[in-house]
Motif scaffolding. Sequence first.
Motif: not given
Length: 384
Positions: A298-303, A240-247, A219-232
Motif C-alpha cells: 500500500l502507498a504511504m498514508p498522509h498521516h 511527476v505522474s502520480e500523487q497519493v490521494n488523501q481520501a 512537489l506537493r505532499n501527495g506527489e512526494a509520497y508517490a515518489v518512484n525511482i523509475n520517474n528519474i
Amino acid sequence: MASTSLIRGMGSFFKECEHPESRWSKCPHDYKIRYRNASGQQTEESGFANQEAAKSRLAEVYHARKNSPMSLHKAERIKKYGSMHFSAYTAEWLKGQRHQSPTSLRNTDSILRNRLLPAFGSRRMGTFDHKVVEAFITDMERDGVGLAAQTNAYIRLKTILLDAHRLGLYEDSPLEGVQPPQYDAERAVIPSLPQLHGIRTAGDDAFRLVAELMSGCGLRNGEAYAVNINNIVADDVYRVSEQVNQATKSCARLKHRKAGEYRDVPLPARTKHAIECYADTYGTVNGYLLRNPKDITLAMPHHIISGQWRRLKASGQVDLPEGMVLYGLRHFFASNCLSNGIPITDVAEWMGHRDVKITFKYYRHLMPGSISRAAQVLDLGLAA
C-alpha cells in the motif's frame, strides 16, 4: 425614438420617425415591434399600420412562445425543482459530480454539512435571490468564519445556484450584484536555508526524503509520497505522474490533470542522490519508495509524515519560522527559483499550477525590486 412597453416579457412597439409619441396615431409612418424570440434573440418586425395591429402581433408571438414545447418543458422544470428543498436538490446535484476527484467530493460534502445545509437545508430552491445570498455572507462574517472558509462556502453555493439558474428556476441570477467574500491568500511562509537544513536532518529517513523532494523539486505532499525511482527520466529531470490521494490512500492522477498526464521538473543532484540512497537502503515496490509501514503493498498514508511534522514543531528542536506548515517546503522551491532569476512561467509549469496567475498571486513578493531593476535597464537603453 420613443417606444411604448407592454406587459413584462411581451415586447414593445414604436415608430422610427421625427414625430413625438403623442403624434403617432396621426402620422403616416408604420409601427415596428421588438421582442425576444424562442431562442432569446432580439427580433424586430415592421409594417404595422396602427397600434392595435402591433399589439396583436406581439400578443400572438408572446402566447406562441409561452405555449412552445421548450417553454412548457421549462415550466415543468420550475414546477419540479422550484419547490424542492435545498437539501434534496443538492443530493441530486451531487450525483452528477462524478468528474470530481475523491478529495474534491470530500471537501464539497464537508462544506455542505458544515455551512450550506445548516443555513439552507429546508429552503425551497425557487426562493433564492441576491438578498438571500448576501444575508448568508453577512451571517458568516458576523459569526467570525475565516475568509478562506467563507470563500469556499460561497463558491459551492454559487455552483449549485448557477446549476438551478440553467434549469430556468430564476429569471435573473440570484448571484447578480452580490459581492463575494474578499479572500487574499496570505504570503507563503518560507524557511531560510539554515532552517531548511535543520528540517532535512529531522525525522526519520522517509520524512527527510519528502523534505528533499518538496524543497528540491517543488512537489506537493501527495506527489512526494508517490515518489518512484523509475520517474528519474534524466540525470536532472524527474517526471511527476502520480500523487497519493488523501481520501483513497492510493496513487491517483495529478491535481488538475487527466489520468496519464504528467509534468517534468528539475531534479537537483542532491535530490537525485537522496532518492537513490533511499532506494538502495530500503528497496522499492514496483519502483515506489515510500510505502505503508504496516503493508508495503500500500502507498504511504498522509498521516505518517504529517504526524512527524506536528511532533517536530511541538518539540522545538528545529528552528522554524512562525506559521510555517509542511507545504512551506514547496514554497522554498518557488522562492529558490524566482530569486535566481528563473521565469515565473517556468516555475508555474513545474509546480503544476493550471494558471500562471496562481503562481503570481502567491509568489510575486519574492521578486522584490523588479520595477527598480527594469527602470535601470530602460535608463541604460535611453542613454545609449
